[in-house]
Design a protein around this motif. Structure first.
Motif, short mmCIF file in Angstrom:
data_model
loop_
_atom_site.label_atom_id
_atom_site.label_comp_id
_atom_site.label_asym_id
_atom_site.label_seq_id
_atom_site.Cartn_x
_atom_site.Cartn_y
_atom_site.Cartn_z
N UNK A 1 1.02 -1.15 -0.01
CA UNK A 1 -0.16 -0.11 -0.10
C UNK A 1 0.98 1.31 -0.07
N UNK A 2 1.92 1.21 0.70
CA UNK A 2 3.05 2.34 0.69
C UNK A 2 3.49 2.55 -0.64
N UNK A 3 3.67 1.55 -1.08
CA UNK A 3 4.46 1.37 -2.52
C UNK A 3 3.42 2.06 -3.64
N UNK A 4 2.25 1.70 -3.34
CA UNK A 4 1.20 2.27 -4.26
C UNK A 4 1.12 3.74 -4.09
N UNK A 5 1.04 4.18 -2.76
CA UNK A 5 1.06 5.78 -2.50
C UNK A 5 2.08 6.44 -3.24
N UNK A 6 3.18 5.76 -3.11
CA UNK A 6 4.23 6.54 -4.06
C UNK A 6 4.12 6.74 -5.38
N UNK A 7 3.43 5.59 -5.89
CA UNK A 7 3.14 5.45 -7.33
C UNK A 7 2.22 6.77 -7.70
#
Length: 368
Positions: free
Chosen positions: A55-61
């Protein structure tokens, strides 16, 4: 001599593709917001660290794609003020920054996976974790193919880097899916092993994209086929005697360059201008993503000169120069070079001074 232009000729077709790409990125941001909320909810309910990290990775996306949206929008602005060549490179700069972000996320996943190899944590609601991972895989793959097709259509390095990041997201979600099943079966080390494998693939992708973006920022060129195509078009010109050099570079989604040409020194300026315009149009219609190609003209100093002498009768160098304005005359072509007479060629065809146009065309044909 240089064929002057006030601003790059940007193809209408390419501009339309840029507008479409901007819409694609906008839709991707909306999709990522939904996906991030879903992953965050799933990670909170299940307490699976891999899902929360995803989820954190998707937020960075979301941040990365928002930057791409801004980059594509700004790169479409016309050259003005202090930016005489436009703002096309901002798209490549954003691509470089996204690649660095991919490297950071890869390192983050790698380090977390090492920790998970030697630790455990209580988890719950594994069904929600499975559903979240499956949805994430499907959405990420859809975004990958969607963005990759658009990126290749407009030659966008930033959007292509983002597409590969979506592919990485699908791999991460696949790892999360395996982790959820492993947690369900109380196999703790699987989460760490899968995470390490995914981290290595992400780091490799990030390094590759970082290198490519950095090289393009430094005017690196890696497409000899386009150079060869442009050289072939220019070489077919009847007035160009030599294509000395062609330099090309990427600037955002466009290709810019210069070609250095030698031309027939006796070419008339009107013919030269018309041919330069024709060649520019030909190259622009043949090379996709071409923004501007500047043609530099270098008329070489002739080593030999052809001179036409009007004579009354043909008697070699002893022929008498024609002076009677209404009488017909012949021509003797004398080739001079190195301070010497290289050849003398009589011509049987007769002319009169009254037919000046016919005479001028004939002399042009003989390259006098």
């Amino acid at each position: 001599m240089k064929d002057k232009k006030t601003k790059p000729k940007l193809k209408g077709k390419h501009i339309r593709k840029l507008h479409q790409a901007t819409k694609v990125v906008r839709n991707s941001v909306l999709l990522l917001i939904t996906l991030t909320i879903l992953k965050g909810f799933g990670g909170y309910i299940t307490n699976i660290i891999a899902l929360t990290g995803d989820a954190v990775g998707s937020f960075s996306d979301i941040i990365a794609n928002s930057a791409i949206f801004i980059g594509l929008y700004v790169s479409q602005q016309k050259a003005s003020g202090h930016f005489k060549y436009g703002l096309h490179r901002i798209e490549t700069l954003i691509s470089f920054c996204i690649s660095l972000l991919i490297l950071y996320l890869g390192y983050h996943i790698f380090s977390d996976s090492i920790v998970r190899l030697f630790s455990t944590a209580p988890t719950a609601s594994h069904g929600i974790g499975v559903l979240t991972a499956v949805i994430s895989i499907g959405v990420s793959l859809f975004a990958y193919y969607y963005q990759r097709k658009t990126a290749e259509g407009i030659n966008s390095q930033a959007l292509l880097a983002s597409a590969y990041d979506k592919r990485n997201d699908a791999l991460v979600s696949l790892g999360v899916l395996f982790s959820v099943f492993a947690e369900k079966l109380n196999i703790s080390y699987v989460d760490g092993v899968v995470g390490l494998a995914i981290a290595v693939m992400i780091l490799w992708s990030g390094l590759k994209n970082t290198q490519e973006s950095l090289f393009y920022l430094l005017d690196y060129w890696d497409n000899p086929e386009i150079t060869k195509k442009i050289r072939a078009i220019l070489s077919k010109s009847t007035i160009i005697t030599k294509v000395k050099n062609i330099r090309l570079r990427h600037a955002g989604t466009y290709i810019f360059g210069e070609a250095f040409l030698e031309v027939n020194p006796f070419t008339e300026s009107k013919d030269l201008r018309d041919e330069i315009h024709r060649l520019n149009k030909k190259v622009e219609s043949s090379v996709e993503h071409l923004g501007d190609l500047v043609l530099y003209i270098d008329p070489p100093k002739p080593t030999q000169v052809m001179v036409a002498l009007p004579v009354c009768q043909l008697d070699g160098l002893n022929s008498r120069i024609a002076e009677e304005p209404h009488a017909p005359f012949h021509l003797i072509f004398v080739k001079l070079g190195g301070g010497k007479v290289r050849s003398v060629t009589p011509d049987e065809k007769s002319f009169t001074f009254q037919k000046a146009t016919e005479l001028a065309l004939y002399l042009k044909e003989k390259k006098v």
